[in-house]
Write a protein that holds these residues in place. Structure first.
Motif, PDB file in Angstrom:
ATOM      1  N   ARG A 245     -28.247   2.992 -44.527  1.00  0.00           N
ATOM      2  CA  ARG A 245     -29.175   4.101 -44.796  1.00  0.00           C
ATOM      3  C   ARG A 245     -28.431   5.109 -45.666  1.00  0.00           C
ATOM      4  N   ASN A 246     -29.138   5.681 -46.629  1.00  0.00           N
ATOM      5  CA  ASN A 246     -28.567   6.716 -47.492  1.00  0.00           C
ATOM      6  C   ASN A 246     -27.325   6.184 -48.216  1.00  0.00           C
ATOM      7  N   ALA A 247     -26.140   6.741 -47.956  1.00  0.00           N
ATOM      8  CA  ALA A 247     -24.909   6.221 -48.559  1.00  0.00           C
ATOM      9  C   ALA A 247     -24.038   5.510 -47.527  1.00  0.00           C
ATOM     10  N   THR A 248     -24.615   5.221 -46.370  1.00  0.00           N
ATOM     11  CA  THR A 248     -23.883   4.508 -45.319  1.00  0.00           C
ATOM     12  C   THR A 248     -24.001   3.015 -45.581  1.00  0.00           C
ATOM     13  N   MET A 249     -22.887   2.413 -45.936  1.00  0.00           N
ATOM     14  CA  MET A 249     -22.848   1.002 -46.303  1.00  0.00           C
ATOM     15  C   MET A 249     -21.686   0.308 -45.618  1.00  0.00           C
ATOM     16  N   ARG A 250     -21.784  -1.001 -45.517  1.00  0.00           N
ATOM     17  CA  ARG A 250     -20.638  -1.850 -45.181  1.00  0.00           C
ATOM     18  C   ARG A 250     -20.293  -2.625 -46.449  1.00  0.00           C
ATOM     19  N   ILE A 251     -19.112  -2.401 -46.952  1.00  0.00           N
ATOM     20  CA  ILE A 251     -18.632  -3.147 -48.111  1.00  0.00           C
ATOM     21  C   ILE A 251     -17.570  -4.128 -47.631  1.00  0.00           C
ATOM     22  N   LYS A 252     -17.834  -5.405 -47.787  1.00  0.00           N
ATOM     23  CA  LYS A 252     -16.833  -6.426 -47.451  1.00  0.00           C
ATOM     24  C   LYS A 252     -16.126  -6.824 -48.736  1.00  0.00           C
ATOM     25  N   HIS A 253     -14.844  -6.488 -48.803  1.00  0.00           N
ATOM     26  CA  HIS A 253     -14.076  -6.609 -50.041  1.00  0.00           C
ATOM     27  C   HIS A 253     -12.671  -7.052 -49.651  1.00  0.00           C
ATOM     28  N   PHE A 254     -12.187  -8.132 -50.267  1.00  0.00           N
ATOM     29  CA  PHE A 254     -10.839  -8.640 -49.991  1.00  0.00           C
ATOM     30  C   PHE A 254     -10.671  -8.954 -48.496  1.00  0.00           C
ATOM     31  N   GLY A 255     -11.772  -9.350 -47.857  1.00  0.00           N
ATOM     32  CA  GLY A 255     -11.742  -9.680 -46.442  1.00  0.00           C
ATOM     33  C   GLY A 255     -11.761  -8.486 -45.503  1.00  0.00           C
ATOM     34  N   ILE A 256     -11.882  -7.283 -46.049  1.00  0.00           N
ATOM     35  CA  ILE A 256     -11.854  -6.051 -45.259  1.00  0.00           C
ATOM     36  C   ILE A 256     -13.265  -5.474 -45.174  1.00  0.00           C
ATOM     37  N   HIS A 257     -13.641  -5.011 -43.984  1.00  0.00           N
ATOM     38  CA  HIS A 257     -14.955  -4.414 -43.770  1.00  0.00           C
ATOM     39  C   HIS A 257     -14.812  -2.887 -43.815  1.00  0.00           C
ATOM     40  N   ILE A 258     -15.432  -2.297 -44.829  1.00  0.00           N
ATOM     41  CA  ILE A 258     -15.323  -0.857 -45.100  1.00  0.00           C
ATOM     42  C   ILE A 258     -16.663  -0.204 -44.787  1.00  0.00           C
ATOM     43  N   LEU A 259     -16.643   0.831 -43.958  1.00  0.00           N
ATOM     44  CA  LEU A 259     -17.838   1.627 -43.694  1.00  0.00           C
ATOM     45  C   LEU A 259     -17.761   2.883 -44.543  1.00  0.00           C
TER      46      LEU A 259
ATOM     47  N   ILE B   8     -15.719  -3.141 -38.113  1.00  0.00           N
ATOM     48  CA  ILE B   8     -15.286  -2.266 -39.197  1.00  0.00           C
ATOM     49  C   ILE B   8     -13.767  -2.114 -39.160  1.00  0.00           C
ATOM     50  N   ASP B   9     -13.124  -2.246 -40.318  1.00  0.00           N
ATOM     51  CA  ASP B   9     -11.671  -2.112 -40.413  1.00  0.00           C
ATOM     52  C   ASP B   9     -11.236  -0.717 -40.837  1.00  0.00           C
ATOM     53  N   MET B  10     -12.055  -0.033 -41.610  1.00  0.00           N
ATOM     54  CA  MET B  10     -11.703   1.308 -42.083  1.00  0.00           C
ATOM     55  C   MET B  10     -12.964   2.021 -42.557  1.00  0.00           C
ATOM     56  N   VAL B  11     -12.829   3.337 -42.742  1.00  0.00           N
ATOM     57  CA  VAL B  11     -13.943   4.175 -43.178  1.00  0.00           C
ATOM     58  C   VAL B  11     -13.538   4.865 -44.475  1.00  0.00           C
ATOM     59  N   LEU B  12     -14.474   4.915 -45.415  1.00  0.00           N
ATOM     60  CA  LEU B  12     -14.240   5.551 -46.714  1.00  0.00           C
ATOM     61  C   LEU B  12     -15.224   6.709 -46.851  1.00  0.00           C
ATOM     62  N   ILE B  13     -14.692   7.919 -47.036  1.00  0.00           N
ATOM     63  CA  ILE B  13     -15.503   9.134 -47.022  1.00  0.00           C
ATOM     64  C   ILE B  13     -15.455   9.797 -48.399  1.00  0.00           C
ATOM     65  N   SER B  14     -16.645  10.065 -48.978  1.00  0.00           N
ATOM     66  CA  SER B  14     -16.684  10.722 -50.278  1.00  0.00           C
ATOM     67  C   SER B  14     -16.624  12.242 -50.162  1.00  0.00           C
ATOM     68  N   HIS B  15     -17.235  12.800 -49.119  1.00  0.00           N
ATOM     69  CA  HIS B  15     -17.176  14.242 -48.864  1.00  0.00           C
ATOM     70  C   HIS B  15     -17.772  14.507 -47.483  1.00  0.00           C
TER      71      HIS B  15
END
Length: 259
Positions: A17-31, A69-76
């Motif tokens: 929802r909105n900018a909340t995504m799960r990005i699976k990249h290089f085997g890592i799950h990023i929220l 989830i392996d890590m969280v990425l925050i834009s602001h």
């Protein structure tokens, strides 16, 4: 073999929802930018003193969103990108990558492993590079603060550029030229601040980017979830069809794209 002919590993992007995504990249799950509150539980951005946001529920239970989830990425740190519910339910041991400017505030929330980026860092094989941008015109900077985006790079994967809550300006165009991303995630809801100031991209801006890099895949998010966003999936789809643009993806909440 030419570099362009080498097949890249897929990247998965699931929009919650909105900018909340799960990005699976290089085997890592990023929220990314977790806005996990129930519908209509925090402040409206249009109607004073009313809790009207988010305007829709999450598409699945919280435990499914957080699971694995392996890590969280925050834009602001605006509440539609890191809300009180996320601060409550996310394990405090989850690594968080963010701008260095936001790192102390996130540590004060109790999170233990906070990686504040000034320029770039590599975490478990993915290089995260912070990119700049403006959350509206210059005179709004004091009210809305700094926002950032991120470029994600890893061997064998296409470069991904998450633009963040930024209007389209020459800085964003230069970022695209510099990093030559093949996957670009745009916040395309055309949000309006104080009833008049556009503070992130709208459909026309998204289409401009798509035409600038026709070989890239543009994923338009930050739609149909907040009451100050004037662009909807429906209006964006209409513009995309009229402009005959082929490289814009407009996922529904809960939809996974494999790119």
């Amino acid at each position: 073999m030419k570099q362009s002919a080498i097949k890249k590993h897929p990247i998965e992007v699931t929009l919650y929802r909105n900018a909340t995504m799960r990005i699976k990249h290089f085997g890592i799950h990023i929220l990314t930018d977790p806005m996990l509150s129930d519908k209509a539980t925090f402040m409206s951005f249009v109607t004073p003193e009313q809790n009207l946001n988010p305007t829709v529920d999450l598409p699945m239970p919280l435990d499914r969103i957080i699971e694995g989830i392996d890590m969280v990425l925050i834009s602001h740190l605006h509440p539609d990108h890191f809300d009180a519910k996320a601060m409550e339910v996310l394990p405090k041991t989850l690594p968080i990558v963010c701008s260095k400017d936001d790192s102390n505030a996130i540590k004060e929330m109790g999170f233990i492993e906070v990686i504040g980026i000034e320029d770039s860092t590599t975490w478990r094989g993915i290089r995260f590079t912070k990119t700049g941008g403006k959350h509206g015109v210059d005179e709004l900077k004091d009210q809305l603060g700094e926002v950032v985006g991120f470029v994600l790079e890893a061997p064998g994967y296409e470069t991904l550029y998450w633009v963040g809550d930024c209007i389209l300006d020459n800085q964003i165009r230069k970022n695209i030229h510099k990093y030559n991303p093949k996957i670009i995630i745009t916040h395309s809801g055309g949000a309006i601040y104080l009833g008049e100031h556009q503070i992130l991209m709208n459909g026309d801006d998204t289409i401009e980017i798509a035409k600038q890099v026709p070989d890239a895949k543009i994923i338009a998010v930050h739609l149909d979830a907040l009451d100050h966003c004037l662009e909807s999936r429906t209006t964006l789809k209409t513009k995309v069809k009229e402009q005959e643009v082929k490289n814009i993806y407009i996922p529904l909440d809960g939809q996974k794209l494999t790119l």
